[in-house]
Scaffold this active site. Structure first.
Site, PDB file in Angstrom:
ATOM      1  N   ARG A   1     -10.511  -5.621  -4.042  1.00  8.32           N
ATOM      2  CA  ARG A   1     -10.947  -4.262  -3.723  1.00  8.32           C
ATOM      3  C   ARG A   1     -10.223  -3.692  -2.511  1.00  8.32           C
ATOM      4  O   ARG A   1      -9.731  -2.572  -2.533  1.00  8.32           O
ATOM      5  CB  ARG A   1     -12.455  -4.183  -3.514  1.00  8.32           C
ATOM      6  CG  ARG A   1     -12.937  -2.747  -3.402  1.00  8.32           C
ATOM      7  CD  ARG A   1     -14.446  -2.653  -3.307  1.00  8.32           C
ATOM      8  NE  ARG A   1     -14.872  -1.290  -3.483  1.00  8.32           N
ATOM      9  CZ  ARG A   1     -14.807  -0.360  -2.532  1.00  8.32           C
ATOM     10  NH1 ARG A   1     -14.324  -0.657  -1.339  1.00  8.32           N
ATOM     11  NH2 ARG A   1     -15.221   0.872  -2.768  1.00  8.32           N
ATOM     12  N   ARG A   2     -10.184  -4.451  -1.459  1.00 10.35           N
ATOM     13  CA  ARG A   2      -9.533  -3.952  -0.234  1.00 10.35           C
ATOM     14  C   ARG A   2      -8.062  -3.595  -0.485  1.00 10.35           C
ATOM     15  O   ARG A   2      -7.620  -2.498  -0.127  1.00 10.35           O
ATOM     16  CB  ARG A   2      -9.683  -4.944   0.902  1.00 10.35           C
ATOM     17  CG  ARG A   2      -9.094  -4.437   2.202  1.00 10.35           C
ATOM     18  CD  ARG A   2      -9.273  -5.441   3.333  1.00 10.35           C
ATOM     19  NE  ARG A   2      -8.755  -4.888   4.543  1.00 10.35           N
ATOM     20  CZ  ARG A   2      -9.503  -4.470   5.554  1.00 10.35           C
ATOM     21  NH1 ARG A   2     -10.814  -4.578   5.491  1.00 10.35           N
ATOM     22  NH2 ARG A   2      -8.937  -3.976   6.631  1.00 10.35           N
TER      23      ARG A   2
END
Length: 141
Positions: free
Chosen positions: A98-99
């Site tokens: 996600r990051r």
């Protein structure tokens, strides 16, 4: 008594077949072009959001311990045996993307096929089935 928002869970679970299908199609026709790279990023992002949204709804609905991160959402659901334990490492790897996808997108290599695309469609489908079985087990039909 638990209040599990089955309507919202269902809306999210219904996305999984399409996400899995798109992942398979991207993998089968990968051409290193930007359009497929961006489609891959979106499919991965949707997979992450779907899994974490479902996990969060389950945590809230079944009054499980509070999650402090995306990884924690997966770990809590794994501890509660929402899905088979063999899915846990793959789902953790997924949410760890996600990051890079959302915050460090400028460093993402869009023209390379991500190796998770080979396994995620089956994992997502197993996740879907497992969540549905868990709901029946805990709440009945």
């Amino acid at each position: 008594m638990y209040y599990v928002n089955r309507e919202q869970l269902e809306l999210r679970l219904q996305c999984i077949p399409s996400i899995a299908q798109v992942m398979r199609e991207i993998q089968a026709s990968w051409d290193h072009k930007m359009v497929q790279g961006l489609a891959q990023e979106r499919a991965l992002h949707l997979a992450i959001e779907t899994v974490t949204d479902v996990g969060s709804y389950l945590i809230d609905g079944f009054i499980m311990r509070d999650a402090s991160s995306y990884e924690d959402i997966i770990e809590i659901n794994a501890q509660e045996q929402v899905f088979p334990k063999e899915l846990t490492p793959v789902l953790l790897d997924l949410v760890r993307l996600r990051r890079p996808l959302v915050q460090e997108y400028f460093q993402w290599t869009s023209r390379e096929l991500h190796p998770m695309l080979a396994i995620l469609p089956d994992v997502l489908e197993q996740f879907d089935v497992s969540v549905r079985q868990y709901l029946v087990q805990e709440l009945g039909a």
